[in-house]
Design a protein around this motif. Structure first.
Motif, PDB file in Angstrom:
ATOM      1  N   TRP A 110      35.729  40.694  38.077  1.00 15.18           N
ATOM      2  CA  TRP A 110      37.019  41.085  37.506  1.00 15.18           C
ATOM      3  C   TRP A 110      37.903  41.727  38.571  1.00 15.18           C
ATOM      4  N   GLU A 128      26.962  38.626  35.364  1.00 15.14           N
ATOM      5  CA  GLU A 128      27.462  39.978  35.073  1.00 15.14           C
ATOM      6  C   GLU A 128      26.564  40.708  34.078  1.00 15.14           C
ATOM      7  N   GLU A 162      39.377  39.120  40.874  1.00 14.18           N
ATOM      8  CA  GLU A 162      40.470  38.398  40.223  1.00 14.18           C
ATOM      9  C   GLU A 162      41.777  39.200  40.287  1.00 14.18           C
ATOM     10  N   GLN A 163      41.671  40.541  40.074  1.00 12.98           N
ATOM     11  CA  GLN A 163      42.874  41.382  40.088  1.00 12.98           C
ATOM     12  C   GLN A 163      43.505  41.426  41.469  1.00 12.98           C
ATOM     13  N   ALA A 207      31.370  44.395  37.484  1.00  6.18           N
ATOM     14  CA  ALA A 207      32.828  44.470  37.528  1.00  6.18           C
ATOM     15  C   ALA A 207      33.417  43.824  38.782  1.00  6.18           C
ATOM     16  N   GLU A 237      43.764  34.267  37.224  1.00  9.11           N
ATOM     17  CA  GLU A 237      43.602  34.625  35.822  1.00  9.11           C
ATOM     18  C   GLU A 237      42.158  34.653  35.366  1.00  9.11           C
ATOM     19  N   ASP A 238      41.305  33.813  35.948  1.00 10.19           N
ATOM     20  CA  ASP A 238      39.927  33.763  35.480  1.00 10.19           C
ATOM     21  C   ASP A 238      39.006  33.261  36.591  1.00 10.19           C
ATOM     22  N   ALA A 239      37.703  33.255  36.293  1.00 14.72           N
ATOM     23  CA  ALA A 239      36.697  32.859  37.280  1.00 14.72           C
ATOM     24  C   ALA A 239      36.826  31.392  37.666  1.00 14.72           C
ATOM     25  N   GLY A 297      31.296  35.595  30.514  1.00 16.43           N
ATOM     26  CA  GLY A 297      31.513  35.570  31.950  1.00 16.43           C
ATOM     27  C   GLY A 297      30.819  34.374  32.580  1.00 16.43           C
ATOM     28  N   SER A 318      35.619  39.647  47.495  1.00 16.33           N
ATOM     29  CA  SER A 318      34.431  39.810  46.659  1.00 16.33           C
ATOM     30  C   SER A 318      33.297  40.465  47.424  1.00 16.33           C
TER      31      SER A 318
END
Length: 488
Positions: free
Chosen positions: A110, A213, A113-114, A107, A119-121, A209, A139
């Motif tokens: 994700w 992950e 990103e938040q 996780a 929006e994405d990797a 992903g 991270s």
């Protein structure tokens, strides 16, 4: 003093059951899962995770060091908790926590990103400047949190396993039984390079992903499967209907041979343990040497990539690491050596174990030639590291057994936890310093014994790894020169 197998009692007239080896097999599988879980990061960070989060060697070193320091702190208490909860419940709690921690790693992307607001990797990978620095920092903190949970749970594995071994094996067989379950570390490290990068690459190719992950999730889930089996397999020795009187008497032979009176109700506190020379002998032997294994465990994939250019998901890198850990399986013979010495000489287990450990302490000296000879072939380096790994696992199995030789069963998990704390601190220091040393030598193009840059840093680390065991043995022998068990 005779440590031969007892055969004169009435109980030994019946054929002895061998349920203790089924218990040993469960310990082996738990340790295998333990090492698979901690290896996922080391086998994915360089080629899968670092490009996504812009990590440096120092970032990875910080994460590995945080795992180690939490592992050390948790070990200080985990042994005591295992002694309090008992091996069945204690082991369930330990593996449940570390399996949850392993899955939590998945996780981290994700969550990053938040926090960063992308929006994405793909946007994480494409980040530059201050945004890339923020991605790296955020991270790292999320991975640190997941590693802390993993370390807290994993700290319970060896105190529980060594306590179970003390409950189900006589002293003369404990090093061999320990070497078998401790071989799970080698088997986990053996399976990991063949499975983890392959899983990560497969799931990345099919668009799940970035692949790493699912590697964390699938490997982490193995622990929950083990818990189901443990619930049905393990029972305390006195209550186990699968153990007959003959096997029970064989397991408890030390009480008869030595006139040993084990008081299971009397518990030694951590403070009482720390006042004893026996504790400091074991602690010193662990602190000086455990970092060597953790260095090779966490940094060998990066070493192969940095020095020889093989990324972790290439067949060559996977074969190199597989061969390395296949060689470490020789440690099974290391666990058997003290039993052979006991049976041949009739001396006490501690004396024979220390003699065997001196032999194991000499093999790592070959590490001084590992990198110089690696100029001719990377296989030479890998074979020599494998020999060091086999010597370490033989040393480690016997070091665990020294604790059960010198301390009563009621304190075995406590002393093993203190032992694990020392190993965790050793790992913290070597991982914390390794990342910084490699980055510093690379930036400054430092030279050491004819090697330059990153290779100079690795050579410095090889030198320490080579002499650590001989130093550890000398300290242990100085603190406890002769067999002197602790009395409650």
């Amino acid at each position: 003093m005779n440590y031969d197998t007892p055969n004169t009692s009435q109980g030994m007239q019946q054929k002895m059951t061998n349920f203790r080896w089924i218990v040993c097999a469960m310990l082996f599988f738990a340790t295998t899962v333990n090492y698979l879980d901690r290896q996922v990061l080391s086998l994915t960070w360089k080629d899968f995770i670092a490009p996504e989060f812009h990590w440096t060697n120092t970032d990875y070193g910080n994460i590995a060091a945080a795992f180690a320091v939490m592992y050390a702190i948790a070990n200080f208490f985990s042994g005591r908790i295992i002694d309090w909860l008992g091996t069945k419940r204690g082991y369930l709690w330990a593996i449940g926590i570390w399996s949850a921690g392993a899955c939590l790693h998945a996780a981290c992307g994700w969550a990053t990103e938040q926090v960063v607001g992308v929006e994405d990797a793909a946007q994480l990978v494409g980040a530059v400047g201050d945004v890339a620095a923020t991605v790296s920092m955020v991270s790292v903190y999320f991975f640190l949190a997941a590693r802390v949970v993993l370390a807290a749970g994993e700290s319970g594995n060896f105190p529980a396993a060594v306590k179970v071994t003390a409950e189900y094996f006589p002293k003369k067989d404990r090093a061999f039984a320990t070497s078998i379950f401790n071989a799970g570390a080698t088997v986990g490290a053996l399976i990991a390079p063949l499975s983890i990068p392959t899983l990560a690459r497969y799931f990345k190719n099919i668009g799940v992903g970035n692949g790493w992950e699912m590697a964390f999730v699938l490997i982490g889930a193995l622990g929950f499967v083990w818990m189901g089996f443990w619930l049905f397999v393990y029972q305390p020795l006195k209550e186990n209907r699968h153990v007959n009187d003959a096997e029970r008497e064989y397991i408890l032979q030390d009480a008869r041979v030595e006139g040993e009176a084990q008081n299971e109700k009397h518990k030694m506190s951590i403070g009482q343990c720390l006042k004893l020379r026996q504790t400091w002998a074991i602690l010193s032997g662990k602190f000086l040497t455990d970092g060597v294994w953790w260095f090779f465990l966490f940094w060998t994939p990066a070493y192969i990539s940095d020095v020889y250019g093989y990324t972790s998901d290439t067949p060559m890198a996977q074969m190199l690491i597989f061969v390395l850990y296949a060689i470490t399986m020789l440690s099974l013979y290391g666990g058997k050596l003290p039993t052979i010495l006991i049976n041949r000489t009739g001396k006490n287990p501690y004396a024979c174990r220390m003699r065997a450990m001196l032999i194991f302490a000499l093999f790592p000296l070959l590490g001084l030639m590992a990198q110089p000879l690696g100029r001719y072939s990377c296989w030479i380096t890998i074979v020599l590291i494998g020999i060091i790994g086999a010597a370490h696992q033989s040393w480690s199995a016997n070091l665990f057994s020294v604790g059960s030789d010198l301390f009563p069963k009621s304190a075995v998990a406590t002393i093993t936890g203190i032992n694990g704390m020392a190993g965790g601190l050793s790992s913290f220091l070597i991982n914390f310093l390794s990342g910084r040393l490699i980055d510093h030598c690379d930036a400054a193009q430092s030279v050491f014994l004819g090697f330059e840059g990153k290779e100079a840093a690795y050579m410095i680390l090889f030198c320490y790894c080579s002499v650590a065991y001989l130093a550890g043995w000398l300290v242990m022998k100085g603190l406890v020169p002769k067999y002197k068990p602790v009395e409650c």
